[in-house]
Scaffold this motif. Structure first.
Motif, PDB file in Angstrom:
ATOM      1  N   VAL A  10       0.850  -1.182   0.000  1.00 60.22           N
ATOM      2  CA  VAL A  10       0.000   0.000   0.000  1.00 60.22           C
ATOM      3  C   VAL A  10       0.886   1.233   0.000  1.00 60.22           C
ATOM      4  N   GLU A  11       0.351   2.319  -0.537  1.00 61.38           N
ATOM      5  CA  GLU A  11       0.934   3.642  -0.349  1.00 61.38           C
ATOM      6  C   GLU A  11      -0.036   4.393   0.548  1.00 61.38           C
ATOM      7  N   LEU A  12       0.360   4.613   1.779  1.00 61.81           N
ATOM      8  CA  LEU A  12      -0.511   5.270   2.750  1.00 61.81           C
ATOM      9  C   LEU A  12      -0.412   6.778   2.582  1.00 61.81           C
ATOM     10  N   CYS A  13      -1.574   7.422   2.398  1.00 61.91           N
ATOM     11  CA  CYS A  13      -1.639   8.861   2.138  1.00 61.91           C
ATOM     12  C   CYS A  13      -2.763   9.497   2.946  1.00 61.91           C
ATOM     13  N   ALA A  14      -2.600  10.765   3.259  1.00 67.20           N
ATOM     14  CA  ALA A  14      -3.699  11.606   3.728  1.00 67.20           C
ATOM     15  C   ALA A  14      -4.073  12.547   2.590  1.00 67.20           C
ATOM     16  N   SER A  15      -5.177  13.260   2.737  1.00 66.44           N
ATOM     17  CA  SER A  15      -5.573  14.323   1.787  1.00 66.44           C
ATOM     18  C   SER A  15      -5.548  13.864   0.329  1.00 66.44           C
ATOM     19  N   ILE A  16      -6.241  12.787   0.050  1.00 65.80           N
ATOM     20  CA  ILE A  16      -6.285  12.257  -1.316  1.00 65.80           C
ATOM     21  C   ILE A  16      -6.782  13.294  -2.326  1.00 65.80           C
ATOM     22  N   PRO A  17      -7.803  14.123  -2.004  1.00 69.42           N
ATOM     23  CA  PRO A  17      -8.234  15.126  -2.989  1.00 69.42           C
ATOM     24  C   PRO A  17      -7.143  16.101  -3.406  1.00 69.42           C
ATOM     25  N   GLU A  18      -6.092  16.252  -2.591  1.00 74.13           N
ATOM     26  CA  GLU A  18      -4.963  17.114  -2.935  1.00 74.13           C
ATOM     27  C   GLU A  18      -3.847  16.338  -3.636  1.00 74.13           C
ATOM     28  N   GLY A  19      -4.084  15.074  -3.911  1.00 70.32           N
ATOM     29  CA  GLY A  19      -3.054  14.255  -4.534  1.00 70.32           C
ATOM     30  C   GLY A  19      -2.224  13.479  -3.538  1.00 70.32           C
ATOM     31  N   GLY A  20      -2.584  13.568  -2.246  1.00 68.85           N
ATOM     32  CA  GLY A  20      -1.899  12.821  -1.212  1.00 68.85           C
ATOM     33  C   GLY A  20      -0.863  13.636  -0.470  1.00 68.85           C
ATOM     34  N   THR A  21      -0.933  13.600   0.860  1.00 64.99           N
ATOM     35  CA  THR A  21       0.085  14.221   1.712  1.00 64.99           C
ATOM     36  C   THR A  21       0.467  13.226   2.806  1.00 64.99           C
ATOM     37  N   THR A  22       1.521  13.544   3.544  1.00 62.64           N
ATOM     38  CA  THR A  22       2.020  12.633   4.567  1.00 62.64           C
ATOM     39  C   THR A  22       0.961  12.386   5.643  1.00 62.64           C
ATOM     40  N   PRO A  23       0.673  11.126   5.946  1.00 62.94           N
ATOM     41  CA  PRO A  23      -0.303  10.820   7.000  1.00 62.94           C
ATOM     42  C   PRO A  23       0.272  11.079   8.387  1.00 62.94           C
ATOM     43  N   SER A  24      -0.576  11.017   9.378  1.00 68.30           N
ATOM     44  CA  SER A  24      -0.149  11.277  10.756  1.00 68.30           C
ATOM     45  C   SER A  24       0.705  10.136  11.293  1.00 68.30           C
ATOM     46  N   TYR A  25       1.426  10.441  12.373  1.00 69.07           N
ATOM     47  CA  TYR A  25       2.227   9.427  13.056  1.00 69.07           C
ATOM     48  C   TYR A  25       1.346   8.270  13.511  1.00 69.07           C
ATOM     49  N   GLY A  26       0.180   8.587  14.068  1.00 73.41           N
ATOM     50  CA  GLY A  26      -0.724   7.545  14.536  1.00 73.41           C
ATOM     51  C   GLY A  26      -1.195   6.639  13.423  1.00 73.41           C
ATOM     52  N   GLU A  27      -1.505   7.236  12.269  1.00 69.52           N
ATOM     53  CA  GLU A  27      -1.951   6.441  11.117  1.00 69.52           C
ATOM     54  C   GLU A  27      -0.849   5.495  10.658  1.00 69.52           C
ATOM     55  N   ILE A  28       0.376   6.011  10.588  1.00 76.10           N
ATOM     56  CA  ILE A  28       1.507   5.190  10.158  1.00 76.10           C
ATOM     57  C   ILE A  28       1.733   4.029  11.119  1.00 76.10           C
ATOM     58  N   MET A  29       1.748   4.316  12.414  1.00 77.58           N
ATOM     59  CA  MET A  29       2.010   3.274  13.403  1.00 77.58           C
ATOM     60  C   MET A  29       0.909   2.220  13.424  1.00 77.58           C
ATOM     61  N   ALA A  30      -0.344   2.657  13.294  1.00 77.99           N
ATOM     62  CA  ALA A  30      -1.450   1.702  13.280  1.00 77.99           C
ATOM     63  C   ALA A  30      -1.397   0.829  12.034  1.00 77.99           C
ATOM     64  N   ALA A  31      -1.044   1.426  10.891  1.00 72.52           N
ATOM     65  CA  ALA A  31      -0.925   0.648   9.657  1.00 72.52           C
ATOM     66  C   ALA A  31       0.205  -0.368   9.766  1.00 72.52           C
ATOM     67  N   ARG A  32       1.320   0.060  10.355  1.00 78.52           N
ATOM     68  CA  ARG A  32       2.453  -0.857  10.528  1.00 78.52           C
ATOM     69  C   ARG A  32       2.064  -2.046  11.400  1.00 78.52           C
ATOM     70  N   GLU A  33       1.224  -1.794  12.377  1.00 75.86           N
ATOM     71  CA  GLU A  33       0.813  -2.854  13.294  1.00 75.86           C
ATOM     72  C   GLU A  33      -0.067  -3.900  12.620  1.00 75.86           C
ATOM     73  N   VAL A  34      -0.951  -3.473  11.715  1.00 77.88           N
ATOM     74  CA  VAL A  34      -1.927  -4.413  11.148  1.00 77.88           C
ATOM     75  C   VAL A  34      -1.457  -5.066   9.843  1.00 77.88           C
ATOM     76  N   LEU A  35      -0.486  -4.474   9.174  1.00 84.66           N
ATOM     77  CA  LEU A  35      -0.039  -5.047   7.896  1.00 84.66           C
ATOM     78  C   LEU A  35       1.050  -6.089   8.153  1.00 84.66           C
ATOM     79  N   ASN A  36       0.695  -7.354   7.954  1.00 88.29           N
ATOM     80  CA  ASN A  36       1.665  -8.428   8.155  1.00 88.29           C
ATOM     81  C   ASN A  36       1.942  -9.236   6.894  1.00 88.29           C
ATOM     82  N   ARG A  37       1.177  -8.997   5.842  1.00 86.23           N
ATOM     83  CA  ARG A  37       1.431  -9.669   4.557  1.00 86.23           C
ATOM     84  C   ARG A  37       1.685  -8.662   3.435  1.00 86.23           C
TER      85      ARG A  37
END
Length: 251
Positions: free
Chosen positions: A31-58
């Motif tokens: 996945v490419e994790l992004c915030a603000s998709i209508p703007e073409g994507g910006t850096t997501p929050s620290y919390g979003e990144i950490m939560a994504a790292r926790e759940v993505l195992n494959r």
């Protein structure tokens, strides 16, 4: 005749941890994790990144490094934030980062991109659709080869990858095995096979999102939190169903 090439890679543009989970369930390679998709994507929050790292195992986790929407010509202050975000991603165990810096004249900014790539260390590096704003795409491709990035995400400098097939074909042919060209923007289950056949590109980037009704039962129609073009009664989220259908189109 459908391709059975094991080298095919499918990346989902995920706007949330929920979208990350759907991408994984649907069989995406990353996945490419992004915030603000209508703007073409910006850096997501620290919390979003950490939560994504926790759940993505494959599914591998890549994070966009983009401090704002708009152009891709960044100030020193913006570069400082981008470097800090890359450092955060590396310490969080993110698999790859996605960035792109251009000069005011629409050329690859070799100095700034080299600084960001060095900060990325062993993480995979994707040059994002800043490429589609480059004034000379073939020269830009050679610059990216020189920088040593792993891949470039592009729509062939058109509004969608399907419309950019001609340039995508040329970029793929010129790139060879020096870097990967990834087709993105408007890629879906209806056109991915056509793009593959006419370009021989091996990597595809798509969102596979659907509009899900908001669980909120009361919403004051006279008060908007964003622009009028954004319907706040729905939440846009990637669904495993659409991810699977898009991948199946090349299975």
């Amino acid at each position: 005749m459908n391709p059975t090439n094991n080298l095919l890679q499918f990346e989902v543009c995920a706007n949330s941890v929920e979208s990350c989970l759907a991408a994984q369930e649907g069989g995406a390679n990353r996945v490419e994790l992004c915030a603000s998709i209508p703007e073409g994507g910006t850096t997501p929050s620290y919390g979003e990144i950490m939560a994504a790292r926790e759940v993505l195992n494959r599914t591998r986790l890549h994070v966009i490094i983009r401090p704002r929407g708009g152009d891709f010509t960044y100030s020193d202050l913006e570069m400082k934030r981008m470097l800090a975000d890359i450092d955060l991603c590396r310490r969080a165990g993110v698999d790859g980062v996605v960035f792109g810096c251009l000069t005011a004249g629409g050329e690859i900014d070799m100095e700034k991109n080299a600084i960001l790539k060095h900060q990325a260390g062993d993480m995979s590096v994707t040059f994002h659709r800043a490429f589609d704003r480059c004034s000379k795409p073939y020269e830009a491709l050679e610059c990216l080869v020189e920088l040593g990035v792993d891949r470039v995400l592009t729509s062939g400098q058109q509004r969608t990858a399907e419309k950019g097939i001609r340039l995508l074909y040329e970029l793929q042919k010129r790139a060879g095995n020096r870097l990967s060209v990834m087709a993105g923007c408007g890629v879906n289950e209806r056109n991915i096979f056509k793009i593959y056949v006419e370009t021989n590109i091996q990597e595809f980037h798509f969102s596979a999102r659907e509009s899900i009704p908001s669980p909120c039962s009361y919403m004051d129609k006279g008060v908007l939190m964003g622009t009028r073009e954004y319907d706040e009664k729905y939440i846009e989220v990637t669904t495993a169903r659409r991810v699977m259908h898009t991948i199946a189109a090349l299975a």
